[in-house]
Enzyme design. Structure first.
Site, mmCIF file in Angstrom:
data_model
loop_
_atom_site.group_PDB
_atom_site.id
_atom_site.type_symbol
_atom_site.label_atom_id
_atom_site.label_comp_id
_atom_site.label_asym_id
_atom_site.label_seq_id
_atom_site.Cartn_x
_atom_site.Cartn_y
_atom_site.Cartn_z
ATOM 1 N N ARG A 179 -2.398 3.348 -6.485
ATOM 2 C CA ARG A 179 -2.650 4.813 -5.639
ATOM 3 C C ARG A 179 -1.896 5.906 -6.398
ATOM 4 O O ARG A 179 -1.255 6.709 -5.524
ATOM 5 C CB ARG A 179 -2.762 4.632 -4.217
ATOM 6 C CG ARG A 179 -3.640 3.826 -3.589
ATOM 7 C CD ARG A 179 -5.058 4.174 -3.827
ATOM 8 N NE ARG A 179 -6.094 3.557 -2.966
ATOM 9 C CZ ARG A 179 -6.487 2.517 -3.169
ATOM 10 N NH1 ARG A 179 -6.374 2.042 -4.218
ATOM 11 N NH2 ARG A 179 -7.319 1.624 -2.391
ATOM 12 N N CYS A 187 -7.985 5.247 4.147
ATOM 13 C CA CYS A 187 -6.778 4.449 4.804
ATOM 14 C C CYS A 187 -5.708 5.595 4.526
ATOM 15 O O CYS A 187 -5.680 6.379 3.711
ATOM 16 C CB CYS A 187 -6.434 3.492 3.739
ATOM 17 S SG CYS A 187 -7.193 2.109 3.855
HETATM 18 N N1 EPU Z 1 -7.343 -6.217 8.542
HETATM 19 C C1 EPU Z 1 -6.907 -6.450 9.904
HETATM 20 N N2 EPU Z 1 -7.329 -5.521 10.779
HETATM 21 C C2 EPU Z 1 -7.853 -4.370 10.536
HETATM 22 C C3 EPU Z 1 -8.046 -4.265 9.130
HETATM 23 C C4 EPU Z 1 -7.674 -5.026 8.149
HETATM 24 O O1 EPU Z 1 -6.640 -7.694 10.289
HETATM 25 O O2 EPU Z 1 -7.980 -3.555 11.478
HETATM 26 C C5 EPU Z 1 -6.971 -7.369 7.711
HETATM 27 C C6 EPU Z 1 -8.300 -7.945 6.972
HETATM 28 O O3 EPU Z 1 -8.955 -8.615 7.806
HETATM 29 C C7 EPU Z 1 -7.847 -8.500 5.676
HETATM 30 C C8 EPU Z 1 -6.724 -7.477 5.523
HETATM 31 O O4 EPU Z 1 -6.151 -6.839 6.521
HETATM 32 O O5 EPU Z 1 -7.357 -9.824 5.938
HETATM 33 C C9 EPU Z 1 -7.031 -6.490 4.238
HETATM 34 O O6 EPU Z 1 -7.887 -5.687 4.813
HETATM 35 P P1 EPU Z 1 -9.186 -4.899 3.725
HETATM 36 O O7 EPU Z 1 -9.795 -5.988 3.301
HETATM 37 O O8 EPU Z 1 -9.696 -4.187 4.675
HETATM 38 O O9 EPU Z 1 -8.067 -4.099 2.875
HETATM 39 P P2 EPU Z 1 -6.908 -3.199 3.112
HETATM 40 O O10 EPU Z 1 -5.876 -3.570 2.082
HETATM 41 O O11 EPU Z 1 -6.699 -2.699 4.539
HETATM 42 C C10 EPU Z 1 -7.654 -1.564 0.851
HETATM 43 C C11 EPU Z 1 -7.507 -0.136 0.310
HETATM 44 C C12 EPU Z 1 -8.848 0.164 0.900
HETATM 45 C C13 EPU Z 1 -10.172 -0.384 0.272
HETATM 46 C C14 EPU Z 1 -10.041 -1.879 0.826
HETATM 47 C C15 EPU Z 1 -11.253 -2.541 -0.126
HETATM 48 C C16 EPU Z 1 -5.403 0.421 0.614
HETATM 49 C C17 EPU Z 1 -4.172 1.294 1.535
HETATM 50 N N3 EPU Z 1 -6.489 0.156 1.206
HETATM 51 O O12 EPU Z 1 -7.754 -1.944 2.321
HETATM 52 O O13 EPU Z 1 -8.917 1.682 0.314
HETATM 53 O O14 EPU Z 1 -11.172 0.343 0.625
HETATM 54 O O15 EPU Z 1 -8.886 -2.382 0.335
HETATM 55 O O16 EPU Z 1 -10.991 -3.057 -1.290
HETATM 56 O O17 EPU Z 1 -5.013 0.169 -0.639
HETATM 57 C C18 EPU Z 1 -8.303 3.976 0.784
HETATM 58 O O18 EPU Z 1 -7.501 3.811 -0.119
HETATM 59 O O19 EPU Z 1 -8.322 4.947 1.522
HETATM 60 C C19 EPU Z 1 -8.915 2.653 1.186
HETATM 61 C C20 EPU Z 1 -9.655 2.674 2.389
#
Ligand code: EPU
Length: 303
Positions: free
Chosen positions: A178, A227
């Site tokens: 990022r 995010c």
């Molecule tokens: N999780 C929870 N509760 C929640 C959200 C997530 O327990 O409310 C858990 C999920 O179950 C999973 C883990 O946290 O085990 C990771 O969640 P997720 O797969 O949704 O990915 P993330 O790390 O939260 C990242 C990026 C997103 C991108 C997704 C999918 C960042 C900050 N976020 O989210 O990017 O869409 O992966 O690849 O790097 C963005 O940059 O604005 C963004 C939304």
């Protein structure tokens, strides 16, 4: 009004730029918040040089607003003039598996344009809202794809010198999680990407699959900036906020999404200050519970 110079404004129109005094940023950001800023829309890229030179000569600071999908702008009137690139009509060109895309083009649409030419490799980015230039600046990524590794060159207008330059990875540009090496006053004009040949059907199936996953885990129908915080190395911010049972927490009109805890949504006519207060609350709770300092993923615009 910061830019109060009718002569300069008239000149601008001739160059292919349009002046919008005290334009509410809330109209241009996906969060739907942000106070007024004098805005200059650049309709012809050739207008950039004289506009920036004119602002510099008048001692007026400026910044660029891309798609507005990752910016949290404060409520007060903004002192810096806001530049925006209008979307060009012809914004994509193909040469085999090399594609040149205008920075102001919509990212999702560009991914699909490439797919129609049987060019893949950026499917993961299809649901990332915003412009191609914004995606480059943030090194946007999702589902295992980041835009950075696909980049072969970027043409930028450098605010520092007022000149255009073509930059290539390693020597001129670098990407991290990022983050990119572009200066805050670099304006991306176009990017050349190297894609992989893949049948349209295959790309489409993959896109559909990812869209379904995204719909299930992200509040796509609400006003958000994606995010709000970065993931600290090896940790998931969404998971931490969720474990603290903060989903649904509300400050004014800003709410922690029930669908994904790292998405803050504007549900009840929120102001930027509601978002700042909600972010402070989250930061404090995460610090106390996990000893981790959260870093913003959104770009914050304060005066
Ligand atoms: N999780 C929870 N509760 C929640 C959200 C997530 O327990 O409310 C858990 C999920 O179950 C999973 C883990 O946290 O085990 C990771 O969640 P997720 O797969 O949704 O990915 P993330 O790390 O939260 C990242 C990026 C997103 C991108 C997704 C999918 C960042 C900050 N976020 O989210 O990017 O869409 O992966 O690849 O790097 C963005 O940059 O604005 C963004 C939304």
């Amino acid at each position: 009004m910061i830019l109060n110079d009718p002569q300069f404004v008239a000149q601008m129109e001739g160059w292919g730029a349009r002046f919008l005094p005290e334009e509410p940023l809330s109209r241009h950001t996906s969060l739907g918040v942000g106070g007024p800023a004098d805005m200059i829309e650049i309709h012809r890229l050739e207008a950039l040089e004289p506009v920036v030179e004119g602002l510099r000569g008048r001692g007026i600071e400026w910044r660029l607003l891309g798609g507005g999908t990752n910016v949290l702008a404060s409520d007060e009137p903004h002192r810096k003039v806001c530049l925006r690139l209008a979307r060009p009509e012809r914004n994509i060109e193909f040469d085999g598996n090399i594609v040149r895309i205008a920075a102001a083009a919509d990212l999702g649409r560009s991914v699909m344009e490439c797919a129609k030419r049987n060019l893949g490799g950026m499917e993961g980015l299809v649901g990332v809202p915003g412009s191609v230039g914004g995606a480059l600046r943030m090194n946007a990524g999702a589902y295992g794809t980041e835009i950075g590794p696909l980049v072969r060159s970027v043409t930028v207008f450098r605010g520092s010198t007022g000149r255009r330059e073509a930059l290539v990875p390693h020597s001129g540009i670098s990407f991290r999680y990022r983050k990119s090496s572009f200066a805050p006053d670099d304006i991306m004009l176009s990017v050349t990407l190297e894609l992989k040949e893949r049948p349209f059907r295959e790309i489409l199936d993959h896109v559909k699959q990812l869209n379904q996953r995204r719909r299930g885990s992200q509040p796509l129908k609400e006003k958000s900036a994606g995010c709000i915080f970065k993931n600290p190395p090896g940790l998931s911010t969404g998971k931490m906020i969720d474990e603290l049972e903060m989903k649904g927490t509300r400050v004014g009109g800003a709410v922690v999404s029930e669908r994904h805890a790292n998405f803050l949504v504007n549900r009840y006519g929120a102001t930027a200050s509601d978002f700042f207060r909600l972010m402070d609350l989250i930061r404090e709770r995460v610090r106390r519970a996990y000893g981790v300092e959260l870093e913003e993923e959104v770009i914050v615009w304060k005066n």
